[in-house]
Design a protein around this motif. Structure first.
Motif, PDB file in Angstrom:
ATOM      1  N   ALA A  36     -12.152  -7.577 117.051  1.00 57.55           N
ATOM      2  CA  ALA A  36     -13.052  -8.403 117.619  1.00 57.55           C
ATOM      3  C   ALA A  36     -14.347  -7.913 117.684  1.00 57.55           C
ATOM      4  CB  ALA A  36     -12.717  -8.632 118.855  1.00 57.55           C
ATOM      5  N   ILE A  37     -14.405  -6.466 117.966  1.00 57.09           N
ATOM      6  CA  ILE A  37     -15.776  -5.701 118.006  1.00 57.09           C
ATOM      7  C   ILE A  37     -16.354  -5.433 116.640  1.00 57.09           C
ATOM      8  CG2 ILE A  37     -16.732  -3.385 118.626  1.00 57.09           C
ATOM      9  CD1 ILE A  37     -14.772  -3.572 121.058  1.00 57.09           C
ATOM     10  N   THR A  38     -15.354  -5.375 115.471  1.00 57.59           N
ATOM     11  CA  THR A  38     -16.049  -5.161 114.322  1.00 57.59           C
ATOM     12  C   THR A  38     -16.644  -6.463 113.732  1.00 57.59           C
ATOM     13  OG1 THR A  38     -14.245  -3.569 113.666  1.00 57.59           O
ATOM     14  CG2 THR A  38     -15.070  -4.772 112.027  1.00 57.59           C
ATOM     15  N   GLU A  39     -15.842  -7.403 114.091  1.00 54.56           N
ATOM     16  CA  GLU A  39     -16.604  -8.763 113.610  1.00 54.56           C
ATOM     17  C   GLU A  39     -18.010  -9.175 114.259  1.00 54.56           C
ATOM     18  OE1 GLU A  39     -13.984 -12.328 114.083  1.00 54.56           O
ATOM     19  OE2 GLU A  39     -12.331 -11.300 113.193  1.00 54.56           O
ATOM     20  N   GLU A  40     -17.976  -8.775 115.502  1.00 51.81           N
ATOM     21  CA  GLU A  40     -19.549  -9.092 116.120  1.00 51.81           C
ATOM     22  C   GLU A  40     -20.429  -8.183 115.554  1.00 51.81           C
ATOM     23  OE1 GLU A  40     -18.997  -8.089 120.401  1.00 51.81           O
ATOM     24  OE2 GLU A  40     -17.381  -9.735 120.523  1.00 51.81           O
ATOM     25  N   TRP A  41     -19.865  -6.586 115.208  1.00 55.33           N
ATOM     26  CA  TRP A  41     -20.745  -5.906 114.702  1.00 55.33           C
ATOM     27  C   TRP A  41     -21.071  -6.424 113.396  1.00 55.33           C
ATOM     28  CZ3 TRP A  41     -20.608  -2.361 110.528  1.00 55.33           C
ATOM     29  CH2 TRP A  41     -21.719  -1.503 110.409  1.00 55.33           C
ATOM     30  N   ILE A  42     -20.277  -6.815 112.425  1.00 59.04           N
ATOM     31  CA  ILE A  42     -20.613  -7.059 111.188  1.00 59.04           C
ATOM     32  C   ILE A  42     -21.707  -8.147 111.086  1.00 59.04           C
ATOM     33  CG2 ILE A  42     -19.661  -8.134 108.969  1.00 59.04           C
ATOM     34  CD1 ILE A  42     -17.322  -6.329 109.330  1.00 59.04           C
ATOM     35  N   ASP A  43     -21.387  -9.274 112.003  1.00 59.79           N
ATOM     36  CA  ASP A  43     -22.472 -10.365 112.293  1.00 59.79           C
ATOM     37  C   ASP A  43     -23.689  -9.892 112.580  1.00 59.79           C
ATOM     38  OD1 ASP A  43     -20.405 -12.104 111.704  1.00 59.79           O
ATOM     39  OD2 ASP A  43     -20.096 -12.942 113.898  1.00 59.79           O
ATOM     40  N   GLN A  44     -23.924  -8.767 113.273  1.00 59.68           N
ATOM     41  CA  GLN A  44     -25.148  -8.307 113.769  1.00 59.68           C
ATOM     42  C   GLN A  44     -25.937  -7.689 112.696  1.00 59.68           C
ATOM     43  OE1 GLN A  44     -25.687  -4.786 114.261  1.00 59.68           O
ATOM     44  NE2 GLN A  44     -27.867  -5.327 114.948  1.00 59.68           N
ATOM     45  N   TYR A  45     -24.905  -6.765 112.073  1.00 55.88           N
ATOM     46  CA  TYR A  45     -25.447  -5.975 110.988  1.00 55.88           C
ATOM     47  C   TYR A  45     -25.785  -6.746 109.777  1.00 55.88           C
ATOM     48  CZ  TYR A  45     -25.175  -2.234 107.258  1.00 55.88           C
ATOM     49  OH  TYR A  45     -25.103  -1.478 106.168  1.00 55.88           O
ATOM     50  N   ASN A  46     -25.088  -7.869 109.419  1.00 53.08           N
ATOM     51  CA  ASN A  46     -25.537  -8.932 108.216  1.00 53.08           C
ATOM     52  C   ASN A  46     -26.598  -9.641 108.734  1.00 53.08           C
ATOM     53  OD1 ASN A  46     -23.766  -7.691 106.341  1.00 53.08           O
ATOM     54  ND2 ASN A  46     -22.088  -8.962 106.953  1.00 53.08           N
ATOM     55  N   GLU A  47     -26.852 -10.318 109.878  1.00 50.10           N
ATOM     56  CA  GLU A  47     -27.859 -11.082 110.182  1.00 50.10           C
ATOM     57  C   GLU A  47     -29.031 -10.745 111.049  1.00 50.10           C
ATOM     58  OE1 GLU A  47     -27.771 -13.975 108.854  1.00 50.10           O
ATOM     59  OE2 GLU A  47     -25.957 -13.572 107.829  1.00 50.10           O
ATOM     60  N   GLU A  48     -28.838  -9.680 111.844  1.00 55.16           N
ATOM     61  CA  GLU A  48     -30.072  -9.363 112.689  1.00 55.16           C
ATOM     62  C   GLU A  48     -30.553  -8.046 112.539  1.00 55.16           C
ATOM     63  OE1 GLU A  48     -28.332  -9.708 116.613  1.00 55.16           O
ATOM     64  OE2 GLU A  48     -27.187 -11.651 116.265  1.00 55.16           O
ATOM     65  N   ARG A  49     -30.268  -7.317 111.631  1.00 53.97           N
ATOM     66  CA  ARG A  49     -30.604  -5.839 111.523  1.00 53.97           C
ATOM     67  C   ARG A  49     -31.538  -5.759 110.345  1.00 53.97           C
ATOM     68  NH1 ARG A  49     -26.766  -0.764 110.923  1.00 53.97           N
ATOM     69  NH2 ARG A  49     -27.427  -0.831 113.244  1.00 53.97           N
ATOM     70  N   GLU A  55     -37.266  -5.284 102.191  1.00 56.37           N
ATOM     71  CA  GLU A  55     -38.454  -4.841 102.926  1.00 56.37           C
ATOM     72  C   GLU A  55     -38.487  -4.697 104.534  1.00 56.37           C
ATOM     73  OE1 GLU A  55     -40.972  -8.226 101.406  1.00 56.37           O
ATOM     74  OE2 GLU A  55     -40.111  -7.998  99.429  1.00 56.37           O
ATOM     75  N   ASP A  56     -37.412  -4.111 104.982  1.00 54.17           N
ATOM     76  CA  ASP A  56     -37.301  -4.010 106.290  1.00 54.17           C
ATOM     77  C   ASP A  56     -37.298  -5.128 107.050  1.00 54.17           C
ATOM     78  OD1 ASP A  56     -36.867  -1.172 106.187  1.00 54.17           O
ATOM     79  OD2 ASP A  56     -38.980  -0.866 106.053  1.00 54.17           O
ATOM     80  N   LEU A  57     -36.717  -6.196 106.514  1.00 55.46           N
ATOM     81  CA  LEU A  57     -36.688  -7.489 107.255  1.00 55.46           C
ATOM     82  C   LEU A  57     -35.360  -7.745 107.666  1.00 55.46           C
ATOM     83  CD1 LEU A  57     -39.195  -9.925 105.197  1.00 55.46           C
ATOM     84  CD2 LEU A  57     -39.622  -8.844 107.417  1.00 55.46           C
ATOM     85  N   THR A  58     -35.194  -8.503 108.545  1.00 55.07           N
ATOM     86  CA  THR A  58     -33.886  -9.273 108.814  1.00 55.07           C
ATOM     87  C   THR A  58     -33.395 -10.041 107.703  1.00 55.07           C
ATOM     88  OG1 THR A  58     -34.157 -10.912 110.351  1.00 55.07           O
ATOM     89  CG2 THR A  58     -33.797  -8.846 111.325  1.00 55.07           C
ATOM     90  N   PRO A  59     -31.974 -10.368 107.484  1.00 55.45           N
ATOM     91  CA  PRO A  59     -31.723 -11.347 106.607  1.00 55.45           C
ATOM     92  C   PRO A  59     -32.325 -12.881 106.796  1.00 55.45           C
ATOM     93  CG  PRO A  59     -29.949 -10.049 106.752  1.00 55.45           C
ATOM     94  CD  PRO A  59     -30.855  -9.493 108.002  1.00 55.45           C
ATOM     95  N   PHE A  60     -32.416 -13.105 108.002  1.00 61.99           N
ATOM     96  CA  PHE A  60     -32.970 -14.216 108.426  1.00 61.99           C
ATOM     97  C   PHE A  60     -34.412 -14.284 108.105  1.00 61.99           C
ATOM     98  CE2 PHE A  60     -34.854 -16.890 111.437  1.00 61.99           C
ATOM     99  CZ  PHE A  60     -34.576 -18.264 111.352  1.00 61.99           C
ATOM    100  N   GLU A  61     -35.169 -13.217 108.554  1.00 61.60           N
ATOM    101  CA  GLU A  61     -36.571 -13.117 108.337  1.00 61.60           C
ATOM    102  C   GLU A  61     -36.862 -13.216 106.740  1.00 61.60           C
ATOM    103  OE1 GLU A  61     -37.968 -10.581 112.002  1.00 61.60           O
ATOM    104  OE2 GLU A  61     -37.290  -9.528 110.386  1.00 61.60           O
ATOM    105  N   TYR A  62     -36.091 -12.623 106.081  1.00 66.14           N
ATOM    106  CA  TYR A  62     -36.211 -12.433 104.428  1.00 66.14           C
ATOM    107  C   TYR A  62     -36.036 -13.656 103.878  1.00 66.14           C
ATOM    108  CZ  TYR A  62     -36.061 -10.863  99.860  1.00 66.14           C
ATOM    109  OH  TYR A  62     -36.228 -10.766  98.413  1.00 66.14           O
ATOM    110  N   ARG A  63     -34.962 -14.706 104.243  1.00 66.18           N
ATOM    111  CA  ARG A  63     -34.606 -15.893 103.828  1.00 66.18           C
ATOM    112  C   ARG A  63     -35.689 -16.914 104.124  1.00 66.18           C
ATOM    113  NH1 ARG A  63     -29.596 -15.709 105.225  1.00 66.18           N
ATOM    114  NH2 ARG A  63     -30.055 -16.089 107.292  1.00 66.18           N
ATOM    115  N   GLU A  64     -36.302 -16.643 105.394  1.00 64.52           N
ATOM    116  CA  GLU A  64     -37.390 -17.567 105.822  1.00 64.52           C
ATOM    117  C   GLU A  64     -38.684 -17.493 105.103  1.00 64.52           C
ATOM    118  OE1 GLU A  64     -37.545 -20.099 108.251  1.00 64.52           O
ATOM    119  OE2 GLU A  64     -35.369 -19.976 107.876  1.00 64.52           O
TER     120      GLU A  64
END
Length: 75
Positions: A36-49, A55-64
């Motif tokens: 459970a903790i790993t799943e939360e961490w992976i989501d954060q690692y892949n989407e928010e970090r 280019e030092d953007l989050t995946p969301f920022e880069y996609r936008e």
């Protein structure tokens, strides 16, 4: 089996980060808790970090930013 040096270094960096931010930070009682903790961490690692490769953007920022460039090039 042969791996490129670059891919090996990425895997080693990921493993070190996971160990530092998850495995060394918690005392787990069950395997379910680890999952459970790993799943939360992976989501954060892949989407928010921010990522160096993006280019030092989050995946969301880069996609936008990428979508905005695509749309502006259509004009």
């Amino acid at each position: 089996m042969h791996f490129k040096v670059e891919s090996t270094s990425y895997v080693e960096r990921f493993n070190r980060t996971y160990r530092d931010e998850v495995l060394n930070m918690y005392v787990f009682k069950t395997l379910s808790e680890v999952r459970a903790i790993t799943e939360e961490w992976i989501d954060q690692y892949n989407e928010e970090r921010p990522h160096d490769a993006l280019e030092d953007l989050t995946p969301f920022e880069y996609r936008e930013a990428h979508l905005q460039r695509e749309y502006s090039s259509l004009d």
